[in-house]
Design a protein around this motif. Structure first.
Motif, PDB file in Angstrom:
ATOM      1  N   GLY A 164       0.795  -1.224   0.000  1.00 29.59           N
ATOM      2  CA  GLY A 164       0.000   0.000   0.000  1.00 29.59           C
ATOM      3  C   GLY A 164       0.822   1.267   0.000  1.00 29.59           C
ATOM      4  N   GLY A 165       2.120   1.164   0.316  1.00 31.14           N
ATOM      5  CA  GLY A 165       2.968   2.350   0.284  1.00 31.14           C
ATOM      6  C   GLY A 165       2.953   3.034  -1.069  1.00 31.14           C
ATOM      7  N   GLN A 166       2.669   2.254  -2.111  1.00 31.91           N
ATOM      8  CA  GLN A 166       2.699   2.812  -3.465  1.00 31.91           C
ATOM      9  C   GLN A 166       1.458   3.637  -3.803  1.00 31.91           C
ATOM     10  OE1 GLN A 166       4.720  -0.495  -6.090  1.00 31.91           O
ATOM     11  NE2 GLN A 166       3.691  -1.382  -4.334  1.00 31.91           N
ATOM     12  N   ILE A 167       0.434   3.583  -2.945  1.00 34.21           N
ATOM     13  CA  ILE A 167      -0.740   4.440  -3.151  1.00 34.21           C
ATOM     14  C   ILE A 167      -0.753   5.580  -2.144  1.00 34.21           C
ATOM     15  CG2 ILE A 167      -2.120   2.558  -4.102  1.00 34.21           C
ATOM     16  CD1 ILE A 167      -3.575   2.389  -1.402  1.00 34.21           C
ATOM     17  N   MET A 168       0.324   5.700  -1.346  1.00 31.52           N
ATOM     18  CA  MET A 168       0.378   6.715  -0.299  1.00 31.52           C
ATOM     19  C   MET A 168       1.151   7.945  -0.771  1.00 31.52           C
ATOM     20  SD  MET A 168      -0.266   7.891   2.701  1.00 31.52           S
ATOM     21  CE  MET A 168      -0.947   6.544   3.665  1.00 31.52           C
ATOM     22  N   PRO A 169       0.505   9.122  -0.835  1.00 28.47           N
ATOM     23  CA  PRO A 169       1.232  10.352  -1.170  1.00 28.47           C
ATOM     24  C   PRO A 169       2.265  10.671  -0.073  1.00 28.47           C
ATOM     25  CG  PRO A 169      -1.145  10.633  -1.367  1.00 28.47           C
ATOM     26  CD  PRO A 169      -0.914   9.331  -0.650  1.00 28.47           C
ATOM     27  N   PRO A 170       3.295  11.492  -0.359  1.00 26.69           N
ATOM     28  CA  PRO A 170       3.398  12.293  -1.573  1.00 26.69           C
ATOM     29  C   PRO A 170       4.192  11.674  -2.717  1.00 26.69           C
ATOM     30  CG  PRO A 170       5.019  13.031   0.011  1.00 26.69           C
ATOM     31  CD  PRO A 170       4.258  11.921   0.677  1.00 26.69           C
ATOM     32  N   ILE A 171       4.905  10.562  -2.512  1.00 32.30           N
ATOM     33  CA  ILE A 171       5.737  10.030  -3.594  1.00 32.30           C
ATOM     34  C   ILE A 171       4.984   8.974  -4.395  1.00 32.30           C
ATOM     35  CG2 ILE A 171       7.938   8.977  -4.199  1.00 32.30           C
ATOM     36  CD1 ILE A 171       8.217  11.708  -2.937  1.00 32.30           C
ATOM     37  N   MET A 172       4.373   8.001  -3.720  1.00 28.92           N
ATOM     38  CA  MET A 172       3.559   6.955  -4.370  1.00 28.92           C
ATOM     39  C   MET A 172       4.374   6.062  -5.292  1.00 28.92           C
ATOM     40  SD  MET A 172       0.129   9.107  -5.302  1.00 28.92           S
ATOM     41  CE  MET A 172      -0.633   7.676  -6.038  1.00 28.92           C
TER      42      MET A 172
ATOM     43  N   ILE B  18      -1.331  13.338  -6.699  1.00 30.74           N
ATOM     44  CA  ILE B  18      -1.061  13.210  -5.259  1.00 30.74           C
ATOM     45  C   ILE B  18      -2.306  13.562  -4.449  1.00 30.74           C
ATOM     46  CG2 ILE B  18       0.214  14.240  -3.331  1.00 30.74           C
ATOM     47  CD1 ILE B  18       2.612  14.506  -5.192  1.00 30.74           C
ATOM     48  N   VAL B  19      -2.944  14.680  -4.798  1.00 26.55           N
ATOM     49  CA  VAL B  19      -4.155  15.101  -4.090  1.00 26.55           C
ATOM     50  C   VAL B  19      -5.262  14.056  -4.263  1.00 26.55           C
ATOM     51  CG1 VAL B  19      -5.968  16.855  -3.990  1.00 26.55           C
ATOM     52  CG2 VAL B  19      -3.584  17.548  -4.278  1.00 26.55           C
ATOM     53  N   ALA B  20      -5.417  13.558  -5.490  1.00 22.26           N
ATOM     54  CA  ALA B  20      -6.467  12.577  -5.764  1.00 22.26           C
ATOM     55  C   ALA B  20      -6.265  11.293  -4.973  1.00 22.26           C
ATOM     56  CB  ALA B  20      -6.506  12.270  -7.261  1.00 22.26           C
ATOM     57  N   ALA B  21      -5.020  10.932  -4.716  1.00 20.64           N
ATOM     58  CA  ALA B  21      -4.730   9.662  -4.039  1.00 20.64           C
ATOM     59  C   ALA B  21      -4.872   9.743  -2.526  1.00 20.64           C
ATOM     60  CB  ALA B  21      -3.306   9.215  -4.383  1.00 20.64           C
ATOM     61  N   ALA B  22      -4.984  10.939  -1.970  1.00 18.53           N
ATOM     62  CA  ALA B  22      -4.869  11.113  -0.516  1.00 18.53           C
ATOM     63  C   ALA B  22      -5.971  10.395   0.261  1.00 18.53           C
ATOM     64  CB  ALA B  22      -4.858  12.599  -0.181  1.00 18.53           C
TER      65      ALA B  22
ATOM     66  N   LEU C 153     -11.868  11.397  -5.018  1.00 18.33           N
ATOM     67  CA  LEU C 153     -10.539  11.767  -5.499  1.00 18.33           C
ATOM     68  C   LEU C 153     -10.278  13.267  -5.387  1.00 18.33           C
ATOM     69  CD1 LEU C 153     -10.220   9.422  -8.616  1.00 18.33           C
ATOM     70  CD2 LEU C 153      -9.546   9.011  -6.245  1.00 18.33           C
ATOM     71  N   LEU C 154     -11.279  14.027  -4.977  1.00 19.14           N
ATOM     72  CA  LEU C 154     -11.136  15.433  -4.583  1.00 19.14           C
ATOM     73  C   LEU C 154     -10.871  16.418  -5.717  1.00 19.14           C
ATOM     74  CD1 LEU C 154      -8.958  15.134  -1.317  1.00 19.14           C
ATOM     75  CD2 LEU C 154     -11.447  15.175  -1.512  1.00 19.14           C
ATOM     76  N   VAL C 155     -10.433  15.969  -6.884  1.00 16.70           N
ATOM     77  CA  VAL C 155     -10.005  16.899  -7.928  1.00 16.70           C
ATOM     78  C   VAL C 155     -11.037  16.942  -9.056  1.00 16.70           C
ATOM     79  CG1 VAL C 155      -7.567  16.616  -7.408  1.00 16.70           C
ATOM     80  CG2 VAL C 155      -8.636  15.108  -9.080  1.00 16.70           C
TER      81      VAL C 155
END
Length: 660
Positions: free
Chosen positions: A292-300, A319-323, A572-574
């Motif tokens: 799951g680290g790969q879906i975690m901002p800010p690096i992903m 990044i914002v969409a993934a938060a 996804l906020l955006v």
């Protein structure tokens, strides 16, 4: 299990460096140096060397990557060679194989320069060189990444030449031997092994791979683990909670689920077992957190950077969409640990080993956190002020190097550790580049045959116009295509095949890519080939298959979230997701998702405040599903019933509870 060569160093840290290690370090430093010079942003007052032309950069970087892969793992021999004569023979054979590949890459450079200069025609020689280059890369890929990725590319190559004999949907016109082989597979600036996909990885991802390597090399990664263990030492889950936090944070930077499992799991998994959790659960929680680290901002990880290039949507927007989905996923992991600890009767008392002075955070560990926070902040700020993703990564690197020298006495005493970390990062990037080059074969075949369009039509026809059924078919196809592959090549393979089908469903490009990306991540814990779970099982000493089943149970929310934001894109906020801009709609689905997570987690654990009957668990699962349906007349009554069920469970004494 054949895991990535990027993780092999985990078992080699105490081995005396040999000639092969020195060669790997030199090649890794060459890759890091050339890549940084190529991606260096334009800064007023400072000279800028790159970017270099793709005709030069692509073959040189791929050639260096192949040299690093062979030097690191040994292409011709899988076991240590004791006979001096055999060692010489193996070295000669490896050198011959690499030399042949370098020749094909040199010919790529010469041919592409000729193509730019004027009229040019391919001849059979170019076709044979292209086929030889592809074959040599497949051999290296098999040694580095194992059978899964090699088999996918090999099947695509077989289909490329035999498509006219395949039935129905897969039937295609025969390819021209010379033009098809030379131009589609090799001598192409857009598709193929050395095409634009390789360029995206070289130009964008390298700084972040190096950033992860430097964070580990400066001691920041170890500090995060010790601080996490200390923070949760009196919690019921203890080291299981610590594994979720540390693996999630570090996995975001490292971008490799398997590397993260091996790096952090050697510390956390034995301690999770000692706290009283089963071996399969111990490995499963580490695998789910690391993946799951790969879906975690800010690096992903690396896949989000590629997604930004593919979609044309800014990396900051992604990044914002993934938060929100990422926070919901990690929240579900914490909840899963809480209820599993309750089920096993584990109390909030640390084991003696968890209070080991060697694992207690020191003052230096707290200082080292600055080396984590500052570079990640620099990435976000650099993106906000207009730097490219690669430029933001280089700015973060530029902040980390002086910080480590100022804040960490161990680095001041041995500054060459930074050089060693850069070399390791270059080698990690080399193995990733081999995988992406192999995916380039799939790209070439799909572009030449038009198979994704046919596949999209098949899914649309099979689902009879139902968005849910179409997404369900896409999910199964994505999990199958991603089996045994690391996330980036899995995501690339899936989106290339499934992308047109996703867009035909009416989804926005960002939603479609995020949907596929999530299942690329989920494939690392999904049976029967769950690379992250298998890596964790090797540490926890549990059955690999049982560990992957447990990881799937623990991380089930990662399979639900893509459907949630496909039907409720406001998550996804955006604006690029195309969802509602009303805050009430966002709060509505968030409220229902939180209760859904609690109901599903307790139902699968068979435990809440106390044991649940099968009927109670079934009811919870049914209500959880109903709460995500888009019809208000169904999801709000289901929400009310679910909330009432939990409240009654906590208020009803054990002897009077009807369903427990």
């Amino acid at each position: 299990m054949n895991t990535s060569a990027t993780d092999s160093t985990a078992t080699d840290k105490n081995r005396r460096p040999g000639m092969r290690d020195i060669l790997c370090l030199a090649i890794g430093l060459a890759i890091a140096t050339l890549g940084l010079l190529n991606s260096m942003p334009a800064i007023p007052g400072l000279p800028r060397v790159g970017p270099f032309g793709y005709e030069f950069m692509h073959p040189v970087m791929l050639g260096l990557a192949a040299c690093a892969a062979v030097a690191r793992s040994g292409l011709a021999w899988n076991r240590p060679v004791r006979s001096p004569a055999l060692r010489v023979l193996v070295a000669v054979l490896d050198a011959a194989l690499v030399g042949a590949l370098l020749y094909t890459l040199a010919d790529y450079y010469q041919t592409m320069m000729q193509l730019k200069s004027g009229l040019f025609f391919f001849d059979p020689r170019h076709a044979w060189i292209a086929l030889a280059g592809v074959g040599l890369l497949l051999a290296i890929c098999y040694r580095v990444w194992g059978l899964a990725l090699t088999l996918v590319a090999g099947t695509a190559l077989l289909y490329f030449y035999t498509g006219q004999y395949w039935p129905g949907l897969f039937n295609m016109v025969p390819v021209d031997w010379v033009e098809g082989t030379a131009e589609s597979l090799w001598y192409n600036s857009s598709n193929g092994v050395l095409g634009s996909l390789l360029g995206i990885v070289i130009n964008t991802i390298l700084p972040f791979i190096l950033l992860g390597a430097l964070l580990e090399g400066t001691g920041a990664g170890g500090s995060m683990i010790r601080i996490s263990l200390h923070a949760f030492r009196y919690a019921r889950g203890g080291p299981a909670h610590a594994a979720i936090l540390s693996s999630g944070l570090f996995g975001s930077v490292s971008g490799s689920a398997v590397a993260n499992v091996v790096g952090t799991g050697v510390i956390t998994i034995p301690m999770i077992r000692q706290r009283g959790f089963s071996p399969a659960f111990s490995g499963g929680i580490e695998a789910t957190a690391s993946s799951g680290g790969q879906i975690m901002p800010p690096i992903m990880g690396a896949a989000a950077l590629v997604m930004a290039d593919f979609t044309g949507i800014s990396y900051l927007t992604i990044i914002v969409a993934a938060a929100v989905p990422a926070l919901l996923y990690y929240g579900s992991l914490f909840i899963a640990v809480i209820f599993e600890a309750r089920r096993l009767g584990i109390e909030a008392e640390p084991e003696v080993s968890e209070l080991d002075p060697a694992l207690m955070p020191t003052r230096q560990d707290w200082i080292n956190l600055i080396m984590v926070v500052v570079p990640l902040t620099v990435v976000v700020v650099s993106l906000l002020v207009g730097f490219s993703p690669a430029g933001s990564g280089i700015m973060a690197l530029a902040s980390l190097v002086p910080l480590s020298l100022v804040l960490n006495p161990a680095i001041r005493k041995a500054p060459w550790q930074l050089v060693l970390a850069l070399g390791r990062g270059g080698n990690s990037f080399a193995t990733l580049l081999i995988a992406v080059a192999i995916v380039g074969i799939v790209v070439a075949v799909l572009s030449s045959t038009g198979l994704p369009i046919k596949f999209a039509q098949l899914i649309s026809a099979s689902a009879s116009g139902s968005l849910f059924m179409s997404l369900l078919l896409a999910m199964f196809a994505a999990l199958v295509l991603g089996m045994g592959m690391p996330t980036l090549p899995a995501y690339l393979t899936i989106i290339l095949i499934m992308g047109p089908a996703m867009l035909r469903l009416g989804l926005e490009p960002l939603v479609a890519h995020m949907f596929v990306f999530y299942f690329g991540v989920a494939s690392a814990i999904t049976p029967p080939i769950a690379v992250a779970a298998f890596a964790a099982a090797s540490i926890s000493k549990a059955s690999p298959l049982k560990t992957s089943v447990e990881a799937t149970r623990i991380g089930l929310v990662i399979f639900i979230l893509p459907f949630a934001f496909a039907f409720y894109p406001e998550l996804l906020l955006v604006a690029e997701a195309g969802g509602s801009d009303r805050i009430i709609d966002l709060l509505s689905i968030l409220l229902r998702l939180v209760l859904t997570i609690v109901l599903i987690t307790t139902a699968l654990a068979g435990f809440d405040k106390r044991a649940l009957s099968r009927l109670n668990s079934a009811i919870r699962l049914a209500l959880a599903v109903a709460m995500l349906v888009t019809w208000p007349w169904l999801h709000w009554p289901a929400f009310a019933l679910g909330l009432a069920l939990i409240v009654s469970h906590y208020l009803t004494p054990v002897k009077k509870e009807a369903l427990a």
